[in-house]
Design an enzyme around this catalytic site. Structure first.
Site, PDB file in Angstrom:
ATOM      1  N   ASN A  10      36.769 -26.882 -24.751  1.00  0.00           N
ATOM      2  CA  ASN A  10      35.410 -26.729 -24.096  1.00  0.00           C
ATOM      3  C   ASN A  10      34.735 -28.075 -24.107  1.00  0.00           C
ATOM      4  O   ASN A  10      35.044 -28.976 -24.856  1.00  0.00           O
ATOM      5  CB  ASN A  10      34.496 -25.729 -24.817  1.00  0.00           C
ATOM      6  N   CYS A  68      37.627 -20.918 -15.995  1.00  0.00           N
ATOM      7  CA  CYS A  68      37.580 -21.141 -17.302  1.00  0.00           C
ATOM      8  C   CYS A  68      36.721 -20.132 -17.679  1.00  0.00           C
ATOM      9  O   CYS A  68      36.955 -18.509 -17.618  1.00  0.00           O
ATOM     10  CB  CYS A  68      37.487 -22.406 -17.680  1.00  0.00           C
ATOM     11  N   SER A  69      35.332 -20.280 -18.298  1.00  0.00           N
ATOM     12  CA  SER A  69      34.492 -19.366 -18.469  1.00  0.00           C
ATOM     13  C   SER A  69      33.517 -19.235 -17.397  1.00  0.00           C
ATOM     14  O   SER A  69      33.509 -18.050 -16.664  1.00  0.00           O
ATOM     15  CB  SER A  69      33.589 -19.850 -19.915  1.00  0.00           C
ATOM     16  N   TRP A 111      32.921 -24.043 -13.853  1.00  0.00           N
ATOM     17  CA  TRP A 111      32.436 -24.992 -13.357  1.00  0.00           C
ATOM     18  C   TRP A 111      32.782 -26.524 -13.952  1.00  0.00           C
ATOM     19  O   TRP A 111      32.403 -27.317 -13.573  1.00  0.00           O
ATOM     20  CB  TRP A 111      30.791 -25.157 -13.154  1.00  0.00           C
ATOM     21  N   ASP A 112      33.404 -26.374 -14.903  1.00  0.00           N
ATOM     22  CA  ASP A 112      33.905 -27.585 -15.881  1.00  0.00           C
ATOM     23  C   ASP A 112      35.475 -27.782 -15.674  1.00  0.00           C
ATOM     24  O   ASP A 112      35.815 -28.542 -14.898  1.00  0.00           O
ATOM     25  CB  ASP A 112      33.462 -27.480 -17.292  1.00  0.00           C
ATOM     26  N   ARG A 113      36.078 -27.064 -16.562  1.00  0.00           N
ATOM     27  CA  ARG A 113      37.476 -27.207 -16.587  1.00  0.00           C
ATOM     28  C   ARG A 113      38.354 -26.630 -15.275  1.00  0.00           C
ATOM     29  O   ARG A 113      39.126 -27.223 -14.784  1.00  0.00           O
ATOM     30  CB  ARG A 113      38.004 -26.304 -17.802  1.00  0.00           C
ATOM     31  N   LYS A 117      27.461 -28.751 -13.283  1.00  0.00           N
ATOM     32  CA  LYS A 117      26.304 -28.921 -13.734  1.00  0.00           C
ATOM     33  C   LYS A 117      26.008 -30.502 -14.108  1.00  0.00           C
ATOM     34  O   LYS A 117      25.748 -30.677 -15.137  1.00  0.00           O
ATOM     35  CB  LYS A 117      26.069 -28.288 -14.935  1.00  0.00           C
TER      36      LYS A 117
END
Lengths: 602, 765
Positions: free
Chosen positions: A308, A369-370, A373-375, A411
């Site tokens: 993360n 992912c969660s 918006w990242d991974r 973000k």
């Protein structure tokens, strides 16, 4: 002997103009080039504690955009040019009564892998105004003032905001078709406030379906299409985790919706890539999240083991420790290994390779992912870069970033902390840096496959922090709309596309349709020294990419010879035959077969 | 190509002809499997129905054929001609599946059913019938054969033959002595016609005659030095060349006298002089300690007199601080283990620290750093440097050649580089025979010093890609040539041994006395022995900035033009040391130079003059034709992937790697060459007169670039065979044992270092 150190950002920035207004008043700062809209705030005599050259006397200038330093001593020419946006922390060091030489001053931590230290005279609170002004202008959002992007008056011939138009991009991919439709259900950000307004969804799903699915996906980030394979129609779909929770909730609409995705290209199994390590996915159940279970028929779930944002942040911090200011000398490789930075790069890349491989084999995939918006952004955009040669062009990469990162709500504001003084914010993380690093790794393995060069990647990362452009500001499209980013600020792509030639890779050989599979092995992954270690003056000595430089020189030589030959041929033909003289238009002179043959395009 | 001739071979000519039906019909259903033999080569044993394993994971691609042992090589002849595209260089003397016996490092036989394995050496017995033969090669290949379907007895015999013939009892049994003898007589007429030049087409000086040294003295304007023939007939030292360069002020008589006090008679020998007169000298230790002071005083004062500023020389004792032969050998064994022997996936996680633990890159860095410090002394302080090593035949070779490579652009040309190897390795008495362990007599003497040197050169090349005339493919091919016993370059321990053996050889083979050894037993530098003219163009670096480099052309030496000195003024200005601060300083420097790898920047501390020199140097853009100093931060010393990973298929990047840019660069340079020759033709014709009707490209065999300029949109130019291993192919060249479950698997897995003969021998049946 002069040793110019780090006049860095200027070299890649063609748009700076020189203001000579106060040239007489401030010799040292006379040649500072300010941007239109940039204003001088304060200047002061300071000592820069250069980690490479020791204490350097000089003058510092703070504007509303940058910190500029120039040394007095002609023996050691040191200059610094740091956008205030790159500053993450300003601290006072030492007190009025501190002993020792140069112990009183300011300590500045930057987001771009360097630290700066300035020493001032101890008497008369000499640092107070400097500190306060720096603090105010480096963190404008914490002081209720606007970011520099809103003050920037630069003009560019091209408007970068028009580089990405969602509908056009879908059309390029062949959408809508009989399996996928475009929906404007989110045009007021009512379905999902962190998604873009235009979405592509299975043709058979109704707007009601979408709304019901949204209730079962974290923050309403429903599965939507990112990319479709032109031939086999397999798709990359992205979303957030399902809200399974501790009790193991199910949602028939979500299950059916995923099955619609599978059905769309008639494959037997849909592969869901959960970017997280499986333990993290399980742990997320405690906060209401989770992952797709056996109830999803015709689907298989694969965990990709990518850590993360907190792990990535700590990893890059460790990396900084071993490269700045000096490169760890005695146990370099094991120190590098212990930062795990390259290992994380490897996992992200190999996750993307799996996605790309699956899709080029004709199987649709869902990536999450969660929050997605990242991974998720890393995986989908890297897989698209491998699959679709369009994204490997200069403009294509811009579209890819605009689409998968900016419009889908990576973000940026939280991850970078633009203009925000809270440097310990746990939301900050170098996810986008990691993505650009992955792109760089790919360009290293396939040096002729990308239209852009390393310079573009460095420029993107510089302006990720600089706040000179609106491109990376805010967390999502709804916030950008609210703050009128597209009308009140400039796009980074305006800068890039107005001066394209310096970002082009001369080795580029377009090969549409080729899928690139990098080798995600520690044997090939390298530390990106020209980014992470670039503040080291010895690195700067080396030409940026000497191979590319040499190729450019040779291209110029070739063109010169071609021109000479053409002139000779022209003078020949005019003297011998008037017929041939007619064919002396540029590029023509086809009187001899070899000439035609030599017209290799650049 | 321009004049409408049929297409000359492109790289594709090394692939089997594309879909030729002709080929299919010609081919008989069952080919007779005949080995391709060189002249003088004889088959000693063979076995049929052997399987060559291509991939560790599946047997799908395995090849069936015949395994043959000759007095030169191990050869495998596949039943079916290869269908796969081959990307490697086409070797004129060795087939795709051939391994010279001298290239074998270990011959391991395995019986899977009985769970037995044995490393075979000469004259050994084998108590079991092998089911498998694994050949560990010195060029890092691992080749595996299975005998499942082969006659057990013949399989056993072939294994024993391979083991036996790879351990020759005497150097004269190396195949080169047979081959070159025959070749001499067979190609006599051809030679007379073409009058082959010494040292190959490029005329590499061999340094076995005084004129080669004379030319080098002139080239470097080393006026206070002279060629001396005191070692004629190896009168004072068997390991020095017959002609050496010494201070002009020393008389032959004195040298003769001093030589008896030096280890092996190796008196100080001049290597090279810098433009301002500082010289690089190498020598062995003085054995007679009582005489040491006296002799050194005289010799050092002679060296001082040879310096234009009369400044005293600095002496560096290289074996204090640089790694030892054993350490280097062990580092190489470890890095080889990690790169090719250990299972790929298992080594991924700890890859970086494993590489670090091998220390190989450390050693590369230490040698580069040591050499850079000497560059500072020679160039920054303009003092002469004496490299001292106990025997002057190992570390001195590495350091002296690296220093010259950094200082003198001549040595970065292909001819220059080859002459450097001749001068500082071959003729300086590096014990190639022992260090390569060609006879497999003494593992303790084995040491990959030359490989280490090549790696250091690669690091320089990696950092300054336009500064060298040759490519990394050249360096790799050169390293492979060490294991082919056909060239005089890597066979001998000393010039004396070379002369003696070649004289005997000439006598035995009825070669008339007075013939030049370079003619009848050629050096590796005659690359046409191994590769076609076309393939040799892979050695040419398209990026090379070669203007002004010294070249021996038509027997004449062009003057050695050096770029203006940029740093001297600075260094003189800032150096607080006296202009000749000499032996004392040498002592001081020695301690700080070698092992101590300090951070590149320590601003708080007082900057040493050498740090200052380096900082100044690095603050300027590098001049490809001036002094070149490598960046020595650990982040900038990299693993030489082409050398270490070329056989590893898992690490092979399909359609990628440096070859893709090399391809584009050479096409562009080829185009430039064509344009240049066209322009020349225009200029050749007087103004007003009619030019040649169609200016044509230089004939294809004279073109420098491997890849030719092509018309746009020519589909044949799509380089489908490019991989990061180019011009080599990993296919079938690295087949690790599948380790799961088998007893041998357990054994190999547990072995943490490259299996040494001893450890395995103890472990056998």
């Amino acid at each position: 002997m002069a040793s110019p150190v780090s006049v860095y950002s200027n070299t890649r920035d063609p748009q700076i103009r020189t203001t000579a207004r106060d040239s007489l008043k401030m010799d040292l700062l006379a040649n500072v080039s300010l941007l239109p809209g940039e204003e001088r705030i304060i200047d002061k005599d300071v000592i820069y504690i250069c980690p490479f050259n020791g204490a350097v006397k000089g003058k510092v200038l703070i504007t509303n955009y940058r910190l500029y330093f120039n040394s007095v001593d002609l023996d050691v020419l040191v200059s610094l040019d740091v956008p205030l946006g790159a500053i993450s922390r300003v601290e006072k060091m030492g007190g009025a009564s501190s002993r020792g030489e140069n112990s009183y001053g300011l300590d500045i931590t930057c987001k771009d892998m360097r630290n700066l230290r300035f020493a001032l005279k101890q008497e008369g609170h000499s640092r107070r105004d400097l500190f306060e002004l720096l603090f105010r202008y480096a963190f404008p959002l914490s002081h209720g003032s606007p970011l520099f992007a809103y003050l920037n008056q630069e003009k560019f011939p091209e408007n970068g905001w028009s580089i990405y138009k969602p509908v056009e991009e879908f059309r390029r991919q062949g959408l809508p078709n009989n399996k996928w439709r475009i929906t404007f259900i989110n045009k007021n950000y009512e379905l999902c406030d962190t998604y873009p307004t235009v979405l592509a969804v299975p043709f058979k799903s109704t707007e009601e379906d979408l709304k019901r699915v949204a209730t079962f996906r974290s923050r309403g980030r429903i599965p939507v299409l990112s990319w479709i394979h032109r031939e086999n129609k397999a798709v990359i779909v992205r979303c957030s985790q399902p809200l399974v929770g501790m009790s193991g909730k199910r949602n028939k609409d979500d299950e059916r919706y995923l099955d619609l995705i599978r059905e769309a290209n008639d494959t037997t199994k849909l592969t869901i890539y959960d970017a997280r390590p499986s333990v993290n996915a399980v742990a997320n159940k405690a906060t209401g999240g989770g992952y797709e279970g056996d109830e999803y028929q015709n689907a298989e779930l694969v965990f990709l083991d990518i850590q993360n944002i907190h792990v990535m942040r700590e990893s890059l911090k460790k990396l900084k420790d071993i490269v700045y200011p000096t490169v760890e000398e005695s146990h370099w490789l094991s120190s590098l290994e212990s930062t795990h930075w390259l290992e994380h790069i490897k996992l992200v890349l190999s996750g993307a390779i799996q996605v790309a491989d699956k899709v080029s084999g004709g199987h649709s995939v869902v990536v999450h992912c969660s929050d997605g918006w990242d991974r998720t952004a890393q995986l989908t955009s890297l897989a698209m870069l491998m699959l679709d040669s369009h994204f490997r062009t200069l403009r294509g990469l811009q579209v890819l970033i605009e689409k998968e990162w900016i419009s889908f709500g990576h973000k940026f504001a939280s991850r970078i902390g633009h203009g925000d003084k809270n440097h310990t914010d746990q939301d900050r993380s170098p996810i986008f840096v990691q993505f650009i690093d992955c792109v760089w790794q790919m360009t290293k393995q396939f040096p002729t496959a990308f239209e852009f060069n390393e310079n573009l990647l460095l420029t993107i990362l510089d302006h990720l922090y600089s706040c000179r452009f609106g491109t990376f500001l805010y967390n999502c499209e709804s916030a950008r709309d609210q703050n009128e980013v597209r009308t009140k600020t400039l796009s980074l792509w305006s800068l890039v596309n107005s001066k394209m030639e310096i970002y082009l890779n001369p080795f580029y050989t377009p090969e549409s349709g080729r899928v690139l599979y990098p080798v995600a092995s520690m044997r090939h992954l390298e530390l990106w020294v020209t980014y992470y270690i670039r503040w080291n003056p010895r690195i700067q000595h080396q030409q940026q990419s000497p191979v590319e430089q040499r190729y450019r020189e040779l291209l110029a030589l070739r063109d010169e010879y071609l021109k000479k030959l053409e002139q000779l041929q022209m003078s020949d033909s005019s003297s011998t035959s008037s017929d041939l003289a007619n064919s002396s238009a540029p590029n023509a002179s086809s009187s001899t077969p070899p000439k035609k043959y030599l017209r290799t395009p650049l | 190509m321009f004049s409408g001739k049929p297409l000359k071979p492109t790289f594709k000519c090394y692939l089997p002809p594309v879909q030729t039906d002709v080929n299919k019909t010609i081919e008989p259903p069952l080919r007779k499997l005949e080995p391709r033999l060189l002249s003088g080569e004889i088959v000693v044993n063979e076995v049929n129905f052997v399987k060559k394993c291509i991939s560790t994971d599946n047997s799908q691609d395995d090849l069936w054929g015949k395994l043959i042992c000759t007095n030169f090589k191990v050869s495998f002849i596949p039943q079916d001609p290869p269908q796969k595209q081959r990307t490697q260089l086409f070797h004129l003397l060795l087939g795709e599946h051939d391994i010279p016996l001298t290239c074998l490092d270990q011959v391991v036989t395995v019986n899977d059913l009985k769970g037995k394995k044995k490393i075979l050496s000469s004259n050994q017995k084998l108590k079991f019938n092998p089911t498998e033969l694994i050949l560990y090669c010195k060029d890092l290949r691992i080749i595996r054969f299975c005998f499942d379907e082969a006659g057990p007895e013949s399989a056993r015999k072939v294994c024993l033959a391979i083991a036996h013939y790879s351990h020759p009892a005497d150097i004269q049994l190396l195949f080169g002595f047979e081959y070159q003898g025959r070749r001499y007589h067979e190609s006599k007429e051809e030679r007379l016609r073409s009058s082959t030049q010494r040292g190959g087409a490029l005329q590499v000086p061999i340094f076995d005659r005084s004129s080669d040294w004379d030319r080098e003295i002139k080239r470097t304007s080393a006026s206070e030095w002279r060629v001396c023939s005191v070692n004629q007939k190896y009168a004072i030292s068997p390991s020095l060349p017959e002609h050496i360069v010494v201070p002009a002020s020393l008389a032959d008589q004195d040298l003769k006298q001093y030589s008896s006090f030096y280890n092996d008679g190796r008196i100080p020998m001049w290597c090279w002089s810098n433009r301002d007169g500082s010289a690089l000298i190498r020598m062995a230790n003085i054995t007679d300690l009582q005489q040491q002071r006296k002799i050194e005083q005289r010799i050092f004062s002679a060296i001082r007199k040879s310096h234009p500023q009369d400044s005293e020389a600095v002496r560096l004792e290289l074996d204090k601080g640089l790694p030892t032969i054993q350490e280097i050998q062990s580092a190489f064994a470890k890095i080889r283990q990690i790169c090719v022997l250990d299972p790929f996936e298992e080594t991924e996680e700890r890859w970086l620290s494993s590489i670090e633990n091998s220390r190989w890159l450390d050693y590369v860095r230490v040698f580069l750093r040591q050499s850079a410090e000497i560059v500072y002394l020679l160039d920054g302080r303009n003092v002469s440097v004496i490299l001292q090593e106990e025997e002057d035949r190992d570390l001195n070779c590495v350091v002296s050649s690296l220093v010259q490579l950094m200082l003198d652009p001549h040595y970065r040309s292909l001819t220059g580089f080859q002459s450097l190897v001749q001068k500082e390795w071959v003729m300086a008495g590096h014990r190639f025979l022992d260090r390569c362990n060609h006879l497999k007599k003494n593992d303790r003497e084995e040491c990959p010093l030359f490989t280490l040197f090549l790696d250091c050169v690669w690091q320089m090349m990696n950092q300054y890609p336009a500064a060298f005339e040759f490519t990394e493919a050249y360096l790799t091919v050169l390293s492979d040539s060490m294991w082919i016993p056909l060239f005089s370059t890597f066979l001998f321990n000393s010039p004396k041994q070379r002369t003696q053996l070649l004289t005997d050889f000439a006598k035995n083979k009825a070669i008339p006395p007075g013939e030049d050894p370079a003619g009848f037993f050629p050096a590796v530098w005659e690359w046409s022995q191994q590769f076609s003219t076309k393939d040799q163009t892979l050695f040419n670096n398209p990026m090379y900035v070669g203007k002004g480099s010294a070249r021996v052309q038509n027997g004449e030496v062009k003057t050695f033009r050096r770029t203006k000195k940029v740093y001297s003024s600075t260094v003189r200005g800032t150096s607080s040391l006296p202009a000749n601060g000499l032996k004392g300083n040498g002592e001081r420097r020695r301690s700080s130079l070698v092992s101590e790898l300090k951070p590149d920047f320590s601003p708080v501390k007082v900057e040493s003059p050498s740090d200052r020199f380096f900082r100044d140097w690095f603050s300027q853009p590098a001049d490809q034709h001036g002094v070149l100093i490598p960046l020595l931060m650990p982040s900038h010393v990299a693993l030489w992937k082409l050398f270490f990973l070329r056989w590893v298929s898992e690490a092979c990047i399909p359609n990628g790697g440096p070859i893709t840019t090399y391809h584009k660069l050479s096409q562009l340079v080829d185009e430039i060459d064509i344009l240049q020759s066209q322009l020349r033709q225009y200029k050749g014709s007087s103004p007003g007169s009619t030019p040649l009707p169609s200016p044509s490209a230089p004939p294809s065999n004279q073109r420098r670039m491997y890849f030719k300029a092509t018309p746009p949109c020519d589909p044949s130019t799509v380089p489908d065979v490019f991989t990061s291993s180019f011009p080599f192919s990993p296919v079938g060249n690295l087949c690790r044992r599948n380790l799961q479950g088998t007893p041998i698997g357990k054994f190999l897995n547990g072995a943490k270092i490259w299996l040494s003969t001893e450890t395995l021998a103890n472990d056998t049946v």
